[in-house]
Design a protein around this motif. Sequence first.
Motif, PDB file in Angstrom:
ATOM      1  N   ALA A  12       0.824  -1.208   0.000  1.00  0.00           N
ATOM      2  CA  ALA A  12       0.000   0.000   0.000  1.00  0.00           C
ATOM      3  C   ALA A  12       0.855   1.254   0.000  1.00  0.00           C
ATOM      4  O   ALA A  12       1.935   1.282   0.585  1.00  0.00           O
ATOM      5  CB  ALA A  12      -0.915   0.003   1.218  1.00  0.00           C
ATOM      6  N   TYR A  13       0.307   2.280  -0.650  1.00  0.00           N
ATOM      7  CA  TYR A  13       0.912   3.598  -0.655  1.00  0.00           C
ATOM      8  C   TYR A  13      -0.066   4.592  -0.054  1.00  0.00           C
ATOM      9  O   TYR A  13      -1.249   4.590  -0.404  1.00  0.00           O
ATOM     10  CB  TYR A  13       1.258   4.052  -2.078  1.00  0.00           C
ATOM     11  N   VAL A  14       0.426   5.431   0.838  1.00  0.00           N
ATOM     12  CA  VAL A  14      -0.362   6.546   1.354  1.00  0.00           C
ATOM     13  C   VAL A  14      -0.278   7.654   0.308  1.00  0.00           C
ATOM     14  O   VAL A  14       0.808   8.020  -0.145  1.00  0.00           O
ATOM     15  CB  VAL A  14       0.183   7.043   2.712  1.00  0.00           C
ATOM     16  N   VAL A  39      -4.157   4.482  -0.146  1.00  0.00           N
ATOM     17  CA  VAL A  39      -4.958   4.913   1.000  1.00  0.00           C
ATOM     18  C   VAL A  39      -4.742   6.397   1.255  1.00  0.00           C
ATOM     19  O   VAL A  39      -3.617   6.897   1.177  1.00  0.00           O
ATOM     20  CB  VAL A  39      -4.640   4.063   2.264  1.00  0.00           C
ATOM     21  N   GLU A  40      -5.843   7.075   1.531  1.00  0.00           N
ATOM     22  CA  GLU A  40      -5.835   8.494   1.890  1.00  0.00           C
ATOM     23  C   GLU A  40      -6.374   8.591   3.309  1.00  0.00           C
ATOM     24  O   GLU A  40      -7.497   8.140   3.584  1.00  0.00           O
ATOM     25  CB  GLU A  40      -6.738   9.274   0.939  1.00  0.00           C
ATOM     26  N   PRO A  62     -14.658   6.261   8.579  1.00  0.00           N
ATOM     27  CA  PRO A  62     -14.715   7.718   8.779  1.00  0.00           C
ATOM     28  C   PRO A  62     -13.354   8.419   8.688  1.00  0.00           C
ATOM     29  O   PRO A  62     -13.313   9.639   8.509  1.00  0.00           O
ATOM     30  CB  PRO A  62     -15.306   7.862  10.180  1.00  0.00           C
ATOM     31  N   HIS A  63     -12.252   7.677   8.795  1.00  0.00           N
ATOM     32  CA  HIS A  63     -10.942   8.321   8.871  1.00  0.00           C
ATOM     33  C   HIS A  63      -9.979   7.945   7.749  1.00  0.00           C
ATOM     34  O   HIS A  63      -8.809   8.312   7.789  1.00  0.00           O
ATOM     35  CB  HIS A  63     -10.298   8.036  10.229  1.00  0.00           C
ATOM     36  N   ARG A  64     -10.476   7.198   6.753  1.00  0.00           N
ATOM     37  CA  ARG A  64      -9.618   6.876   5.617  1.00  0.00           C
ATOM     38  C   ARG A  64     -10.470   6.459   4.419  1.00  0.00           C
ATOM     39  O   ARG A  64     -11.603   6.017   4.555  1.00  0.00           O
ATOM     40  CB  ARG A  64      -8.616   5.779   5.957  1.00  0.00           C
ATOM     41  N   LYS A  65      -9.869   6.637   3.240  1.00  0.00           N
ATOM     42  CA  LYS A  65     -10.424   6.140   1.978  1.00  0.00           C
ATOM     43  C   LYS A  65      -9.351   5.275   1.353  1.00  0.00           C
ATOM     44  O   LYS A  65      -8.175   5.626   1.384  1.00  0.00           O
ATOM     45  CB  LYS A  65     -10.736   7.309   1.032  1.00  0.00           C
ATOM     46  N   ASN A  66      -9.752   4.148   0.787  1.00  0.00           N
ATOM     47  CA  ASN A  66      -8.765   3.318   0.116  1.00  0.00           C
ATOM     48  C   ASN A  66      -9.386   2.585  -1.064  1.00  0.00           C
ATOM     49  O   ASN A  66     -10.596   2.396  -1.135  1.00  0.00           O
ATOM     50  CB  ASN A  66      -8.061   2.361   1.084  1.00  0.00           C
TER      51      ASN A  66
END
Length: 137
Positions: A78-80, A124-125, A106-110
């Motif tokens: 994975a990459y942020v 992942v954001e 609620p605290h990330r999108k992937n």
Amino acid sequence: MYLEHVNLVVNDVEQALNFYQAAFPHWRVRSEGSGSWHGKPRNWLHFGDDHHYIAFSDHGEGSNRELSGDSVGLAHFAYVVQSVDRIVARLTQAGYPVDKQGAQHPHRKNVYFIDPAGFEVEFVEYLSDIPAERNSD
């Protein structure tokens, strides 16, 4: 401490490079060459920035592990990223479809893509700067 590089054995370096160039347009080919690995000829390429890169070698044979199975091997990496939406736009524009969306959180999108060599790549954001929130179930 940080991860400097991963080394992926692929069937086609150019196909792999096209995928990662679409994902990371600010990266560059750092170095490349040819040689042999255990008596087999191979081409290799390092693609990244000054601190991190992916090494590709084209001496692979066969296909990658079945990602829906339970065999031993790499599941994904994975990459942020700053924006999952921008990654999705660039990769789909380049012809790479989303493989699956991450779970609502609620605290990330992937989101997950399969690269041309069959490796699953997560982007992942994070929507929080609090580690406990980022890493919660």
